[in-house]
Design a protein around this motif. Structure first.
Motif, mmCIF file in Angstrom:
data_model
loop_
_atom_site.group_PDB
_atom_site.id
_atom_site.type_symbol
_atom_site.label_atom_id
_atom_site.label_comp_id
_atom_site.label_asym_id
_atom_site.label_seq_id
_atom_site.Cartn_x
_atom_site.Cartn_y
_atom_site.Cartn_z
ATOM 1 N N VAL A 125 49.698 41.702 1.915
ATOM 2 C CA VAL A 125 48.881 42.450 2.866
ATOM 3 C C VAL A 125 48.297 43.691 2.191
ATOM 4 C CG1 VAL A 125 48.928 43.831 4.994
ATOM 5 C CG2 VAL A 125 50.188 41.660 4.865
ATOM 6 N N VAL A 126 47.019 43.919 2.405
ATOM 7 C CA VAL A 126 46.383 45.174 2.037
ATOM 8 C C VAL A 126 46.135 45.927 3.341
ATOM 9 C CG1 VAL A 126 44.429 46.297 0.935
ATOM 10 C CG2 VAL A 126 45.299 44.133 0.016
ATOM 11 N N LEU A 127 46.751 47.078 3.458
ATOM 12 C CA LEU A 127 46.695 47.851 4.698
ATOM 13 C C LEU A 127 46.056 49.205 4.412
ATOM 14 C CD1 LEU A 127 47.603 47.674 7.700
ATOM 15 C CD2 LEU A 127 49.681 48.898 7.009
ATOM 16 N N ILE A 128 44.941 49.448 5.051
ATOM 17 C CA ILE A 128 44.165 50.677 4.857
ATOM 18 C C ILE A 128 44.228 51.489 6.144
ATOM 19 C CG2 ILE A 128 41.871 51.624 4.375
ATOM 20 C CD1 ILE A 128 41.262 48.808 3.072
ATOM 21 N N GLN A 129 44.622 52.753 6.039
ATOM 22 C CA GLN A 129 44.583 53.627 7.201
ATOM 23 C C GLN A 129 43.558 54.722 6.946
ATOM 24 O OE1 GLN A 129 48.045 55.981 8.256
ATOM 25 N NE2 GLN A 129 47.566 55.859 10.426
ATOM 26 N N ASP A 130 42.546 54.750 7.775
ATOM 27 C CA ASP A 130 41.441 55.686 7.601
ATOM 28 C C ASP A 130 40.899 56.106 8.959
ATOM 29 O OD1 ASP A 130 40.947 56.385 4.997
ATOM 30 O OD2 ASP A 130 39.131 55.196 4.768
ATOM 31 N N PRO A 131 40.226 57.258 9.016
ATOM 32 C CA PRO A 131 39.471 57.569 10.233
ATOM 33 C C PRO A 131 38.439 56.484 10.489
ATOM 34 C CG PRO A 131 39.648 59.497 8.835
ATOM 35 C CD PRO A 131 40.148 58.331 8.022
ATOM 36 N N MET A 132 38.136 56.250 11.746
ATOM 37 C CA MET A 132 37.195 55.188 12.095
ATOM 38 C C MET A 132 36.317 55.632 13.249
ATOM 39 S SD MET A 132 38.025 51.340 13.381
ATOM 40 C CE MET A 132 36.722 50.320 14.074
ATOM 41 N N VAL A 133 35.084 55.176 13.233
ATOM 42 C CA VAL A 133 34.177 55.423 14.349
ATOM 43 C C VAL A 133 34.258 54.228 15.290
ATOM 44 C CG1 VAL A 133 31.806 55.868 15.043
ATOM 45 C CG2 VAL A 133 32.651 56.767 12.876
#
Length: 267
Positions: free
Chosen positions: A185-193
């Motif tokens: 799994v590649v899990l990205i946590q970022d702000p999102m619109v």
């Protein structure tokens, strides 16, 4: 809070007023030198802080105030993903700084081991409780170079790709491929619109304000879901895009992709 307001008034808001000009001047640009901040101040934010100890101290205290905002809390990482379902596994925390997130996850999920990767000048300031030394370790690594840790269950990156353009995000994913086992799994946590109307109006307003602030500093903004899907699929047909989920009461989202291809294959 006084330092936060002063930083916004003196540094950020003048840059926000030049966002339109920066986007017109550098329509494909992303980075610290093609921004509203550069047009407003004639230098990057980091250069401004490096050259003015007073502003640097004020900025650090302002960021400390923001860290008390629950929307930035590590609890959203701990509670926002089903880490327990991994069982006994290894998680690679890329761009993980001094390991703040990994340490909290290690406390909450005793079957997981963590490898925190960042620049040497960052990780040399890390410290660990004796109880975590066997399960959290550190490694110098550039996220755009081939990933040296193979066969981990999850490759996690938090609030790093928000500063990168889409091409850099694709390159980051491609650098992982030689290390990925089937099902990784590649899990990205970022702000999102979020899409309009999909969250409370007060929260959407906050996302849009963050959007403008990000543009002012790096000439880029939190991505919408379609952008993330495109980035994942462009990185290689071996990636299965699983989707985006907002972390409750947080200003960030989890973007999840699973590797279904052969190791090292771009196809």
């Amino acid at each position: 809070m006084r330092d936060y307001v002063r930083t916004m008034c003196d540094e950020v808001w003048p840059a926000c007023a030049r966002v339109g000009e920066a986007v017109e001047k550098w329509p494909q640009g992303a980075g610290w030198e093609r921004t509203g901040f550069w047009l407003a101040h004639g230098r990057t934010l980091q250069e401004t802080l490096d050259q003015d100890p007073v502003k640097l101290g004020r900025y650090d205290r302002a960021m400390g105030a923001m860290s008390n905002d629950r929307s930035f809390s590590v609890e959203h990482v701990v509670e926002g993903y089903d880490w327990a379902a991994l069982g006994q596994a290894t998680v690679v925390d890329m761009g993980g700084g001094v390991g703040t997130v990994s340490k909290e996850l290690a406390k909450a999920f005793p079957l997981l081991d963590f490898i925190v990767q960042d620049r040497q000048e960052v990780i040399e300031h890390a410290s660990l409780d004796a109880t975590l030394k066997e399960r959290v370790r550190y490694m110098e690594h550039d996220i755009f170079r081939e990933q040296p840790i193979k066969d981990a269950a999850v490759y996690f990156i938090r609030r790093v790709l928000m500063e990168k353009n889409n091409e850099q995000c694709v390159d980051f994913l491609k650098a992982l491929i030689p290390a990925l086992k089937l099902g990784a799994v590649v899990l990205i946590q970022d702000p999102m619109v979020p899409n309009p109307g999909t969250c409370p109006s007060w929260q959407e307003r906050r996302f849009r304000e963050s959007d403008v602030a990000a543009y002012s500093l790096i000439n880029h903004c939190p991505r919408e879901e379609e952008e993330w899907r495109d980035i994942v699929l462009r990185a290689g047909e071996g990636f299965e895009y699983k989707g985006v989920s907002m972390a409750e009461n947080s200003n960030t989202a989890f973007v999840e992709a699973v590797w279904r291809g052969e190791r090292g294959s771009q196809v």
